[in-house]
Design a protein around this motif. Structure first.
Motif, PDB file in Angstrom:
ATOM      1  N   ALA A 108      35.165  48.152  46.186  1.00 11.64           N
ATOM      2  CA  ALA A 108      35.109  48.467  44.843  1.00 11.64           C
ATOM      3  C   ALA A 108      34.049  49.833  44.551  1.00 11.64           C
ATOM      4  O   ALA A 108      33.290  50.042  45.063  1.00 11.64           O
ATOM      5  N   PRO A 109      34.392  50.383  43.387  1.00  5.30           N
ATOM      6  CA  PRO A 109      35.382  50.056  42.362  1.00  5.30           C
ATOM      7  C   PRO A 109      36.779  50.608  42.755  1.00  5.30           C
ATOM      8  O   PRO A 109      36.740  51.825  43.398  1.00  5.30           O
ATOM      9  N   CYS A 110      37.799  49.907  42.453  1.00  8.80           N
ATOM     10  CA  CYS A 110      39.132  50.094  43.358  1.00  8.80           C
ATOM     11  C   CYS A 110      40.189  49.769  42.502  1.00  8.80           C
ATOM     12  O   CYS A 110      39.926  49.073  41.354  1.00  8.80           O
ATOM     13  N   ASN A 111      41.557  49.914  42.854  1.00  8.92           N
ATOM     14  CA  ASN A 111      42.620  49.376  42.147  1.00  8.92           C
ATOM     15  C   ASN A 111      43.116  48.144  42.664  1.00  8.92           C
ATOM     16  O   ASN A 111      43.447  47.916  43.842  1.00  8.92           O
ATOM     17  N   LEU A 112      42.881  46.871  41.918  1.00  2.49           N
ATOM     18  CA  LEU A 112      42.916  45.473  42.664  1.00  2.49           C
ATOM     19  C   LEU A 112      43.970  44.985  41.993  1.00  2.49           C
ATOM     20  O   LEU A 112      43.924  44.633  40.676  1.00  2.49           O
ATOM     21  N   LEU A 113      45.002  44.377  42.585  1.00  8.26           N
ATOM     22  CA  LEU A 113      46.338  43.693  41.930  1.00  8.26           C
ATOM     23  C   LEU A 113      46.036  42.226  42.683  1.00  8.26           C
ATOM     24  O   LEU A 113      46.026  41.981  43.695  1.00  8.26           O
ATOM     25  N   ILE A 114      45.976  41.184  41.820  1.00  7.86           N
ATOM     26  CA  ILE A 114      45.918  39.845  42.296  1.00  7.86           C
ATOM     27  C   ILE A 114      47.108  39.061  41.736  1.00  7.86           C
ATOM     28  O   ILE A 114      47.407  38.892  40.473  1.00  7.86           O
ATOM     29  N   PHE A 115      47.927  38.272  42.549  1.00  6.52           N
ATOM     30  CA  PHE A 115      49.068  37.291  42.290  1.00  6.52           C
ATOM     31  C   PHE A 115      48.182  36.210  42.245  1.00  6.52           C
ATOM     32  O   PHE A 115      47.769  35.573  43.200  1.00  6.52           O
ATOM     33  N   GLY A 116      48.300  35.626  40.946  1.00  2.00           N
ATOM     34  CA  GLY A 116      47.563  34.354  40.741  1.00  2.00           C
ATOM     35  C   GLY A 116      46.438  34.284  39.778  1.00  2.00           C
ATOM     36  O   GLY A 116      45.688  35.280  39.781  1.00  2.00           O
ATOM     37  N   LEU A 117      46.334  33.667  38.725  1.00  2.00           N
ATOM     38  CA  LEU A 117      45.265  33.531  37.658  1.00  2.00           C
ATOM     39  C   LEU A 117      44.654  32.311  37.872  1.00  2.00           C
ATOM     40  O   LEU A 117      45.227  31.262  37.747  1.00  2.00           O
ATOM     41  N   GLY A 118      43.347  32.216  38.080  1.00  2.00           N
ATOM     42  CA  GLY A 118      42.622  30.969  38.291  1.00  2.00           C
ATOM     43  C   GLY A 118      41.311  31.018  38.162  1.00  2.00           C
ATOM     44  O   GLY A 118      40.646  32.005  37.599  1.00  2.00           O
ATOM     45  N   PRO A 119      40.316  29.918  38.456  1.00  2.00           N
ATOM     46  CA  PRO A 119      38.929  29.781  38.331  1.00  2.00           C
ATOM     47  C   PRO A 119      38.094  31.110  38.866  1.00  2.00           C
ATOM     48  O   PRO A 119      37.175  31.527  38.334  1.00  2.00           O
ATOM     49  N   GLU A 120      38.643  31.845  40.167  1.00  2.00           N
ATOM     50  CA  GLU A 120      38.251  32.821  40.479  1.00  2.00           C
ATOM     51  C   GLU A 120      38.266  34.209  39.575  1.00  2.00           C
ATOM     52  O   GLU A 120      37.642  35.207  40.148  1.00  2.00           O
ATOM     53  N   SER A 121      39.168  34.426  38.810  1.00  2.00           N
ATOM     54  CA  SER A 121      39.926  35.382  38.282  1.00  2.00           C
ATOM     55  C   SER A 121      38.947  36.293  37.764  1.00  2.00           C
ATOM     56  O   SER A 121      38.569  37.626  37.856  1.00  2.00           O
ATOM     57  N   LEU A 122      37.794  35.634  37.026  1.00  2.00           N
ATOM     58  CA  LEU A 122      36.692  36.613  36.323  1.00  2.00           C
ATOM     59  C   LEU A 122      35.728  36.985  37.234  1.00  2.00           C
ATOM     60  O   LEU A 122      35.142  38.073  37.045  1.00  2.00           O
ATOM     61  N   LEU A 123      35.486  36.196  38.273  1.00  2.00           N
ATOM     62  CA  LEU A 123      34.813  36.725  39.511  1.00  2.00           C
ATOM     63  C   LEU A 123      35.405  37.942  39.914  1.00  2.00           C
ATOM     64  O   LEU A 123      34.590  39.030  40.224  1.00  2.00           O
ATOM     65  N   TRP A 124      36.399  38.138  40.577  1.00  2.00           N
ATOM     66  CA  TRP A 124      37.261  39.091  41.086  1.00  2.00           C
ATOM     67  C   TRP A 124      36.975  40.566  39.994  1.00  2.00           C
ATOM     68  O   TRP A 124      36.614  41.495  40.595  1.00  2.00           O
TER      69      TRP A 124
END
Length: 306
Positions: A108-124
């Motif tokens: 970080a800071p970087c281009n971050l792509l995440i498949f899946g939205l869940g409880p950890e999303s705001l942390l990432w």
């Protein structure tokens, strides 16, 4: 007694005769002007040469003073991880959470792509402060809910058309089309490969993603959408960047779909490590990427799928 009749009075007074002043010669005027100039120059040099004593630093900077930052300060980073780990409301295991967080601390800071939205999303998203974080999920209402409650969150829904039960059929099809529709390096926006996700906004395919996390779709039952498409898409996006490397993290790696598809598209030769339910692959793009197959060593890939 003496008489004063014969006394004479003598008065002394200044002369009333006017005298003209002696005129000053031009040479004396030049000397006077020269001396005056140098006196003024000396005084000016003396005043400008004085150093103003430095002010002591202000231990309390103004709250309006911008503080440059490329990511969360180390103590904030650790605090976010600590409090996230204390919650068990649907979060991934602590070991996996910390492994992803450690990678983001490095990238970080970087281009971050995440498949899946869940409880950890705001942390990432918080750990990637200053970078770009994009979420891909199968549930458009879930994305809308997150975006409404968290302004600025960037998420897109995708309609998965594959099922966990179709794993073997889909792998066989990709192997047949690996040098055409399902090739490792391509713009998925124009792909007809069944495993390629091609209905995302156009600009998603133009980004050089530094980190891709595969934690969706659910894939918990034979009839639910599996992660074949998300793993395949992550592999193609990583290889299709112009240059550089992409860290690809696959969660729930102990399950068959995740393990087999990781071996098929991310490859044993790129495996950095597997710990807990998380596997970490480092995929090289640009000239380092093979164009006619995903893996250089198919023997090692077959061993990984076992």
């Amino acid at each position: 007694m003496k008489s004063f009749s014969n006394t004479r009075l003598i008065l002394l007074h200044p002369s009333l005769t006017k005298h003209n002043p002696t005129p000053i010669s031009p040479n004396r005027l030049c000397v006077l002007a020269f001396i005056s100039f140098f006196a003024f120059a000396f005084l000016l040099t003396l005043l400008s040469g004085r150093e103003t004593p430095p002010r002591p630093p202000n231990p309390f900077p103004s709250p309006l003073t911008p503080i440059p930052s490329s990511g969360p300060a180390p103590y904030l980073f650790d605090a976010l991880i600590h409090y996230a780990a204390q919650s068990t409301a649907g979060l991934m295991p602590d070991r996996d959470l910390r492994s992803i967080a450690q990678l983001l601390r490095h990238r970080a800071p970087c281009n971050l792509l995440i498949f899946g939205l869940g409880p950890e999303s705001l942390l990432w998203r918080a750990l990637n402060h200053g970078g770009r974080t994009v979420f891909i999920d199968e549930n458009q209402y879930y994305i809308a809910h997150y975006e409404e409650r968290n302004p600025g969150l960037e998420g897109y829904d995708v309609a998965y058309t594959t099922k966990v039960s179709e794993l073997k059929e889909l792998l066989a099809e990709v192997r047949v089309l690996i040098r055409s529709e399902c090739r490792p390096v391509q713009n998925l926006l124009f792909s007809d490969c069944r495993l390629g996700i091609n209905d995302l906004p156009n600009h998603i395919y133009d980004v050089a993603w530094d980190v891709i996390v595969v934690d969706g779709p659910r894939g918990y039952s034979p009839e639910s959408p599996g992660r074949m498409s998300s793993i395949y898409t992550a592999a193609v996006l990583a290889r299709s960047r112009a240059e550089g490397e992409t860290d690809v993290l696959v969660h729930d790696y102990e399950r068959e779909v995740e393990r087999v598809c990781s071996g098929e598209f991310l490859c044993r030769e790129n495996l950095v490590g597997a710990d807990g339910q998380l596997a970490h692959f480092l995929i090289r793009g640009g000239e380092a990427a093979r164009k006619d197959d995903f893996c250089f060593n198919r023997t090692a890939t077959a061993a990984l799928a076992l």
